[in-house]
Design a protein around this motif. Structure first.
Motif, PDB file in Angstrom:
ATOM      1  N   SER A  32       0.757  -1.215   0.051  1.00 17.82           N
ATOM      2  CA  SER A  32      -0.168   0.055   0.059  1.00 17.82           C
ATOM      3  C   SER A  32       0.719   1.221  -0.039  1.00 17.82           C
ATOM      4  CB  SER A  32      -0.989  -0.021   1.307  1.00 17.82           C
ATOM      5  OG  SER A  32      -0.308   0.182   2.529  1.00 17.82           O
ATOM      6  N   HIS A  33       2.140   1.208   0.249  1.00 18.78           N
ATOM      7  CA  HIS A  33       2.990   2.277   0.371  1.00 18.78           C
ATOM      8  C   HIS A  33       3.295   3.188  -0.878  1.00 18.78           C
ATOM      9  CE1 HIS A  33       7.159   3.819   1.633  1.00 18.78           C
ATOM     10  NE2 HIS A  33       6.351   4.743   2.216  1.00 18.78           N
ATOM     11  N   ARG A  34       2.950   4.314  -0.720  1.00 14.81           N
ATOM     12  CA  ARG A  34       3.574   5.168  -1.969  1.00 14.81           C
ATOM     13  C   ARG A  34       3.975   6.516  -1.313  1.00 14.81           C
ATOM     14  NH1 ARG A  34      -0.044   9.369  -3.822  1.00 14.81           N
ATOM     15  NH2 ARG A  34      -1.590   9.927  -2.449  1.00 14.81           N
ATOM     16  N   VAL A  35       4.961   7.146  -2.354  1.00 18.59           N
ATOM     17  CA  VAL A  35       5.700   8.374  -1.996  1.00 18.59           C
ATOM     18  C   VAL A  35       5.434   9.338  -2.854  1.00 18.59           C
ATOM     19  CG1 VAL A  35       7.821   9.327  -0.976  1.00 18.59           C
ATOM     20  CG2 VAL A  35       7.309   7.058  -0.446  1.00 18.59           C
ATOM     21  N   PRO A  36       4.754  10.094  -3.354  1.00 19.45           N
ATOM     22  CA  PRO A  36       4.283  10.769  -4.369  1.00 19.45           C
ATOM     23  C   PRO A  36       5.432  12.203  -4.375  1.00 19.45           C
ATOM     24  CG  PRO A  36       2.670  11.165  -2.797  1.00 19.45           C
ATOM     25  CD  PRO A  36       3.121   9.942  -2.278  1.00 19.45           C
TER      26      PRO A  36
END
Length: 522
Positions: free
Chosen positions: A119-123
């Motif tokens: 689920s991890h995201r770093v925009p």
């Protein structure tokens, strides 16, 4: 239509797309679930745990009534992607779908370490962002106002009392946002497990990750390096690197097994009394940061323990403190020497010395005190604490030297929030529950009497005060979809202005939260 994941996932993506093929359905067993799988699962998951839309489970929807859910399905909701489907769905179909999402699934639900990581995201990585704010304001006198009405947050300039920006959030934020020590970043936790890191300088989302299926709250370590999440489901706490919210460790909230490692205790305190076998694991009621102790403190709902967690060499070390009963909520003295917990029986508070782990006093607090909203101040040369009660119209004022109830102040109804400031002579408490919820009491902290009772908007609930960093002004919410934040002069109690908002709930001042001001919750 396929929706791309966005930061503005609201609860009312719940049935997006359902109407396209729902012209009729039968009432055979399983028919409603089939409708869900056909028309909802792509956004909310075949297991109802959520994908781009929020989880559709009873615990996650507890802030949304069935009546409201049915109304939104029929008529849609402004400022969201949820359209009305009154012409496409029959009343029976709407009712059955609402019944389905408010029914607990038959199968056990899991949220694995792999699911967390996926689920991890770093925009917007921190090292790509400008280190200076894109606006001019006193960065320590900013407020964040959570607007529950349409799941947004307003960033407010605390000097001018004017909005700087307004941005969408995940559905049902819970437990209050938490700031980094320097006040630049804020971390939000949603009921369905999402943690969002937001940059208040650049007004951008830095990172997101989902810690669990049903989450209570989060805490940020005193050094700003770690974030700890407290879950109801699954029975875990989850540790993250605060830089980008990458997963560090999943900590089961469970009884120790025979092979438990030595790292689960420190000092000379060992876990001695095993809990009954029936209590294998527990929901985690909340987690708090204890800055002077360089640790986190966790409240367990189903095991009579409180936990202290420290991060050593990148790993969590857990110290277990057995309590005399189950404790639902915590309050701490200013130096975090003592923990005061509310007993689930709604009649007592228990004072625990955090160094020894021993209960040193029991407080008579009938009416279920809301200790998480407690405050302290100096009174006649000694420190006192005060707390409202969920079930009775009273504020209890307690001498923190001898742990005796100094005074019980009668109010117009059960209260939820209490606030003050070191520089203010007054403490404010609402009467959130009951017929007088449109009133708020102003208490003189030196006479221990109600100085004034205000009724800012007759017929609409008034709740949750937060002072500015100087204690000169304060904000009060009109808790309504057609609501407002009211600005008051903290000394004269005069109304200065109203800022329209959509059901504003909590307000959080950067200075008060990062400095652990005595008049606000920690």
């Amino acid at each position: 239509m396929i929706l791309k994941p966005t930061f503005a996932n609201t609860a009312f993506l719940v049935l997006l797309g359902m109407a396209t093929a729902l012209q009729a359905s039968n009432s055979e067993p399983g028919a409603t679930e089939s409708l869900y799988q056909q028309h909802c699962a792509s956004c909310h998951g075949s297991d109802r745990l959520g994908v781009t839309g929020p989880a559709l489970l009873p615990e996650n929807l507890s802030r949304l009534s069935r009546e409201d859910a049915e109304n939104v399905i029929r008529n849609g909701r402004a400022a969201t992607q949820m359209s009305g489907y009154e012409k496409a769905l029959s009343d029976d179909e709407i009712t059955r779908l609402v019944d389905f999402i408010y029914t607990k699934p038959e199968d056990d639900l899991e949220w694995s370490q792999e699911a967390i990581t996926a689920s991890h995201r770093v925009p917007n990585p921190v090292d790509t962002l400008d280190p200076f704010p894109i606006y001019v304001a006193d960065l320590m006198n900013l407020f964040l106002v959570v607007e529950k009405g349409d799941h947004h947050v307003t960033l407010l300039d605390g000097d001018r009392m004017e909005p700087i920006t307004r941005f969408p959030t995940r559905f049902a934020l819970h437990g209050g946002p938490k700031y980094s020590p320097d006040g630049r970043f804020v971390y939000f936790g949603s009921r369905d497990g999402w943690i969002t890191k937001y940059d208040l300088y650049n007004l951008k989302v830095v990172a997101e990750i989902r810690a669990g299926i049903n989450m209570r709250n989060i805490a940020v370590s005193a050094d700003g390096e770690h974030v700890l999440a407290a879950n109801y489901l699954p029975h875990t706490m989850v540790l993250f690197d605060a830089e980008d919210l990458s997963l560090m460790e999943v900590i089961p909230a469970a009884r120790p097994d025979e092979n438990q490692s030595a790292k689960t205790s420190w000092h000379s305190l060992e876990y001695q009394d095993a809990v009954p076998k029936a209590m294998e694991s527990s929901r985690v009621s909340a987690v708090y940061t204890a800055p002077p102790r360089d640790s986190f403190i966790a409240a367990l709902k189903d095991i009579p323990e409180a936990w202290e967690i420290r991060v050593v060499d990148g790993e969590a070390e857990v110290r277990r403190m057995k309590t005399e009963t189950h404790l639902d909520d915590f309050f701490f003295d200013q130096d975090y020497q003592h923990l005061i917990g509310a007993a689930r029986n709604g009649e007592n508070g228990h004072v625990i010395d955090l160094d020894t782990g021993k209960t040193i006093a029991t407080l008579p607090l009938p009416g279920m005190p809301h200790l998480g909203s407690g405050i302290t101040w100096e009174y006649e040369g000694r420190r006192v604490m005060a707390t409202p009660h969920f079930r009775t119209g009273a504020v209890s004022i307690i001498d923190m030297e001898n742990w005796e109830v100094l005074k019980t102040l009668e109010t117009d109804g059960p209260g939820f929030f209490m606030r003050s400031h070191e520089n203010s002579r007054y403490a404010w408490v609402d009467v959130f529950f009951g017929p007088n919820s449109d009133k708020v009491h102003v208490i003189d902290k030196q006479t221990l009497e109600i100085e004034k009772t205000l009724q800012p908007e007759p017929g609409k609930t008034s709740a949750h005060v937060e002072f500015d960093r100087y204690g000169e002004k304060l904000l009060l919410s009109i808790w309504d979809d057609d609501g407002a934040v009211i600005v008051y002069d903290a000394d004269t109690l005069e109304e200065l202005k109203r800022i329209p908002m959509k059901k504003p709930s909590g307000k959080y001042n950067v200075w008060n939260k990062t400095q652990y001001e005595e008049g606000t919750s920690h």
